[in-house]
Scaffold this active site. Structure first.
Site, PDB file in Angstrom:
ATOM      1  N   ARG A 249       0.980  -1.228  -0.019  1.00 50.04           N
ATOM      2  CA  ARG A 249       0.075   0.071   0.047  1.00 50.04           C
ATOM      3  C   ARG A 249       0.899   1.233  -0.052  1.00 50.04           C
ATOM      4  O   ARG A 249       2.081   1.287   0.509  1.00 50.04           O
ATOM      5  CB  ARG A 249      -1.072  -0.013   1.165  1.00 50.04           C
ATOM      6  CG  ARG A 249      -1.961  -1.292   1.189  1.00 50.04           C
ATOM      7  CD  ARG A 249      -2.959  -0.968   2.222  1.00 50.04           C
ATOM      8  NE  ARG A 249      -3.741  -2.456   2.434  1.00 50.04           N
ATOM      9  CZ  ARG A 249      -4.783  -2.363   1.739  1.00 50.04           C
ATOM     10  NH1 ARG A 249      -5.144  -1.465   0.752  1.00 50.04           N
ATOM     11  NH2 ARG A 249      -5.562  -3.429   1.725  1.00 50.04           N
ATOM     12  N   GLY A 250       0.157   2.304  -0.477  1.00 49.65           N
ATOM     13  CA  GLY A 250       1.029   3.377  -0.446  1.00 49.65           C
ATOM     14  C   GLY A 250       1.958   3.554  -1.596  1.00 49.65           C
ATOM     15  O   GLY A 250       2.091   2.817  -2.673  1.00 49.65           O
ATOM     16  N   ASN A 275      -9.966   1.439  -5.662  1.00 49.87           N
ATOM     17  CA  ASN A 275     -10.162   2.885  -5.870  1.00 49.87           C
ATOM     18  C   ASN A 275      -8.952   3.887  -5.753  1.00 49.87           C
ATOM     19  O   ASN A 275      -8.755   4.548  -6.374  1.00 49.87           O
ATOM     20  CB  ASN A 275     -11.195   3.523  -4.680  1.00 49.87           C
ATOM     21  CG  ASN A 275     -12.575   3.182  -5.230  1.00 49.87           C
ATOM     22  OD1 ASN A 275     -13.056   3.481  -6.366  1.00 49.87           O
ATOM     23  ND2 ASN A 275     -13.503   2.479  -4.500  1.00 49.87           N
ATOM     24  N   GLY A 276      -7.927   3.582  -4.520  1.00 48.68           N
ATOM     25  CA  GLY A 276      -7.012   4.380  -4.286  1.00 48.68           C
ATOM     26  C   GLY A 276      -5.870   4.049  -5.365  1.00 48.68           C
ATOM     27  O   GLY A 276      -5.371   5.041  -5.935  1.00 48.68           O
ATOM     28  N   THR A 277      -5.660   2.915  -5.846  1.00 50.29           N
ATOM     29  CA  THR A 277      -4.764   2.524  -6.801  1.00 50.29           C
ATOM     30  C   THR A 277      -5.253   3.138  -8.123  1.00 50.29           C
ATOM     31  O   THR A 277      -4.313   3.528  -8.822  1.00 50.29           O
ATOM     32  CB  THR A 277      -4.710   0.818  -6.995  1.00 50.29           C
ATOM     33  OG1 THR A 277      -4.315   0.403  -5.822  1.00 50.29           O
ATOM     34  CG2 THR A 277      -3.728   0.742  -7.872  1.00 50.29           C
ATOM     35  N   ASP A 305     -14.200  -6.563  -2.396  1.00 45.64           N
ATOM     36  CA  ASP A 305     -15.507  -6.185  -1.576  1.00 45.64           C
ATOM     37  C   ASP A 305     -16.689  -5.764  -2.794  1.00 45.64           C
ATOM     38  O   ASP A 305     -17.750  -5.575  -2.595  1.00 45.64           O
ATOM     39  CB  ASP A 305     -15.143  -4.635  -0.820  1.00 45.64           C
ATOM     40  CG  ASP A 305     -14.354  -4.925   0.426  1.00 45.64           C
ATOM     41  OD1 ASP A 305     -14.251  -6.102   0.752  1.00 45.64           O
ATOM     42  OD2 ASP A 305     -13.836  -3.972   0.916  1.00 45.64           O
ATOM     43  N   GLY A 349     -15.693  -6.454   3.954  1.00 47.04           N
ATOM     44  CA  GLY A 349     -16.415  -5.036   3.550  1.00 47.04           C
ATOM     45  C   GLY A 349     -16.197  -4.070   4.361  1.00 47.04           C
ATOM     46  O   GLY A 349     -17.095  -3.733   5.420  1.00 47.04           O
ATOM     47  N   ARG A 350     -15.419  -3.122   3.796  1.00 53.03           N
ATOM     48  CA  ARG A 350     -14.973  -1.858   4.761  1.00 53.03           C
ATOM     49  C   ARG A 350     -16.135  -0.993   4.746  1.00 53.03           C
ATOM     50  O   ARG A 350     -16.657  -0.477   5.874  1.00 53.03           O
ATOM     51  CB  ARG A 350     -13.801  -1.116   4.335  1.00 53.03           C
ATOM     52  CG  ARG A 350     -12.528  -1.785   4.648  1.00 53.03           C
ATOM     53  CD  ARG A 350     -11.295  -1.198   4.181  1.00 53.03           C
ATOM     54  NE  ARG A 350     -11.473   0.266   4.582  1.00 53.03           N
ATOM     55  CZ  ARG A 350     -10.640   0.634   5.914  1.00 53.03           C
ATOM     56  NH1 ARG A 350     -10.175  -0.604   6.582  1.00 53.03           N
ATOM     57  NH2 ARG A 350     -10.677   1.723   6.494  1.00 53.03           N
ATOM     58  N   GLU A 404     -16.824  -6.400   8.211  1.00 55.92           N
ATOM     59  CA  GLU A 404     -16.032  -5.564   9.097  1.00 55.92           C
ATOM     60  C   GLU A 404     -16.293  -4.134   9.234  1.00 55.92           C
ATOM     61  O   GLU A 404     -15.857  -3.506  10.212  1.00 55.92           O
ATOM     62  CB  GLU A 404     -14.715  -5.700   8.448  1.00 55.92           C
ATOM     63  CG  GLU A 404     -14.595  -5.148   7.225  1.00 55.92           C
ATOM     64  CD  GLU A 404     -13.147  -5.414   6.574  1.00 55.92           C
ATOM     65  OE1 GLU A 404     -11.925  -5.470   7.319  1.00 55.92           O
ATOM     66  OE2 GLU A 404     -12.875  -5.535   5.333  1.00 55.92           O
TER      67      GLU A 404
END
Length: 533
Positions: A249-250, A275-277, A305, A349-350, A404
């Site tokens: 990540r990041g 989404n972030g990627t 998810d 599932g955030r 989650e």
């Protein structure tokens, strides 16, 4: 410039912002435009007029204008127009495609006689081919799951670009260096997508294919060297889970990543992530345009998810639901084998509860399904614990499935974030387990509570057959899109057809479960649970 996660990740609206906002406004990032649905509620669902914001003024659609529908369609077509190499390189000339399965001979190393082509082969996609985005004509805003633009729920056709090989391409395969990077967390099917991208690139005639190790980090960490890829290397990687390239990540800033692309001579970049990627991929695409680099940046949505906008599903989701059945069945057996047994299963599932909902539907063993999009109370006369007591009294046992990200409002908030900028969630499963034990102890009712968290077991397994097919087609279409000259796009499946979508349109905010959808109603019918508020 900051890292990927902080520099270019748009602020994704949470499910509370989207569903329970006091102003009832849905908003999303779209390049220099922002679309918001200023709304009123119909039977728990949010609908109404569309406001278009272009950064200078807010222009609400005038539904009294007889041409509003045409204007809306024109604006939609403009937003979903795909960025192309020729937008910057206007003199770029297309050449005949080297991809033609009717010609069964291997592509020559020399291309001495020009590029192989067969004009009679009807396997190419025309650039004007479109796929209908919405297929249900809702007659009323009160219909279950209705998505309406105006108060009358007028039918408006929305067309998106069909994916697949084009007859003309904008890169010479023998000159291309392609790179693949996998970002974020693990997901079933990553190796399947990597494999198909490599195989399809080779069929086009590409000889230089590399993998960037450990996500965006691999562009800056000097200790991480790119991995040469070929069909021989990737032939069997789909037989195991994880990612051949590793994930993280990041990462570094956009400038540093594009500098690395230039130094490495990369012409095509395939980015697998959520989404972030994808926000990072879009920023890379924009920076390449700014520097006038002929680089095609194509995303493949990776989120277990299933929370990417506009798409039927993302790869890894079917496998996750299937693997969740094992945990649910174990919880069911534990609960039904014990005196006053309760089984609790926490699934991924955030911000969206698709895995929990589909797993509950598939198993037929769940009594209570809790998801982030639907608020609930644990205590009180209508709380979850009271319903569990009812199940114990009437059935002798109960099984609970919880996503989650559900019930985070009941827990103490943490200020911690991961490398991608995501808030570290408190463990709702452990909390429910502890509160359940205290509740029944106060009632002097013996219960045997078993808690199962199969998160990493689910995401580390290999893809099942359904996801394997999806991964194969997504990987192939990603390569087709890059050779067709598109950049800043992602591939997906929409209404059973494969499409190309501009990245900004799919990263506005996470796709959420609609509490008024038919599928959630089916889940409630299956579990028989009441409203817990």
């Amino acid at each position: 410039m900051g890292s990927i996660s902080h520099a270019i990740l748009p602020k994704l609206a949470s499910h509370h912002q989207l569903l329970h906002s006091s102003s009832n406004v849905l908003s999303g990032f779209n390049g220099d435009k922002c679309f918001s649905l200023s709304s009123r509620k119909h039977s728990g669902r949010i609908f109404a007029s569309l406001d278009v914001k272009d950064g200078r003024k807010n222009t609400a659609i005038d539904f009294n204008d007889p041409d509003w529908k045409l204007k809306y369609q024109a604006d939609f077509e403009k937003r979903f127009n795909l960025p192309h190499i020729t937008d910057v390189f206007v003199d770029a000339l297309p050449i005949p495609s080297t991809f033609c399965l009717k010609m069964r001979t291997p592509v020559s190393d020399v291309f001495a006689g020009g590029y192989p082509s067969d004009e009679e082969w009807h396997g190419y996609i025309n650039n004007n081919d479109r796929v209908l985005l919405k297929v249900i004509n809702y007659s009323s805003p009160t219909s279950a799951g209705a998505e309406c633009i105006d108060p009358n729920c007028t039918w408006v056709e929305q067309w998106v670009h069909r994916a697949g090989p084009r007859e003309k391409i904008y890169f010479k395969p023998e000159e291309v260096k392609a790179a693949i990077v996998t970002c974020g967390g693990l997901c079933p099917g990553l190796n399947d997508v990597i494999r198909q991208i490599v195989i399809t690139l080779e069929i086009y005639g590409v000889k230089k294919i590399v993998g960037i190790p450990f996500g965006y980090r691999g562009f800056s960490d000097k200790e991480l060297t790119e991995m040469p890829l070929s069909r021989k290397v990737v032939q069997n990687i789909h037989l195991s889970g994880g990612s051949l390239l590793g994930v993280s990540r990041g990462g570094p800033g956009i400038d540093e990543i594009v500098d690395s692309l230039q130094e490495r001579g990369i012409d095509m970049l395939f980015v697998l992530g959520g989404n972030g990627t994808h926000a990072g991929a879009n920023a890379i695409h924009n920076e390449c345009r700014k520097r006038r680099l002929k680089v095609a940046v194509v995303g493949v949505p990776k989120t277990i998810d299933n929370d990417i906008l506009l798409m039927d599903k993302t790869f890894g989701f079917d496998t996750a639901v299937e693997e969740a059945q094992r945990a649910i069945n174990s919880a069911y057996i534990e609960a039904h084998s014990a005196y006053h047994g309760v089984g609790i299963v926490k699934l991924m599932g955030r911000s969206s509860g698709f895995i929990a909902m589909h797993a509950a539907l598939a198993s037929g063993q769940i009594d209570v399904c809790l998801v982030p999009e639907v608020p609930f109370q644990l205590h009180g006369p209508h709380g979850v614990l009271r319903h569990i007591k009812y199940l114990i009294d009437t059935k002798g046992s109960a099984v609970v499935c919880v996503a989650e990200g559900a019930g985070q409002n009941l827990l103490q908030k943490t200020n911690a974030t991961d490398a991608s900028g995501n808030i570290v969630l408190s463990d709702i499963g452990v909390y429910i387990q502890q509160e359940m034990k205290k509740y029944f102890k106060e009632l002097s009712v013996p219960v045997d509570v078993k808690y199962i968290d199969p998160t990493y077991m689910i995401r580390a397994c290999r893809a099942n057959a359904s996801d394997g097919i999806l991964c194969t087609v997504l990987g192939q279409n990603a390569v087709h899109g890059a050779f067709a000259g598109y950049s800043g796009i992602t591939v997906g499946i929409c209404n059973t057809h494969y499409v190309y979508l501009p990245i900004p349109e799919v990263i506005s905010y996470p796709r959420l479960l609609d509490p008024n959808s038919r599928m959630w109603h089916r889940c409630l019918t299956s579990t028989g649970q009441p409203d817990f508020i």
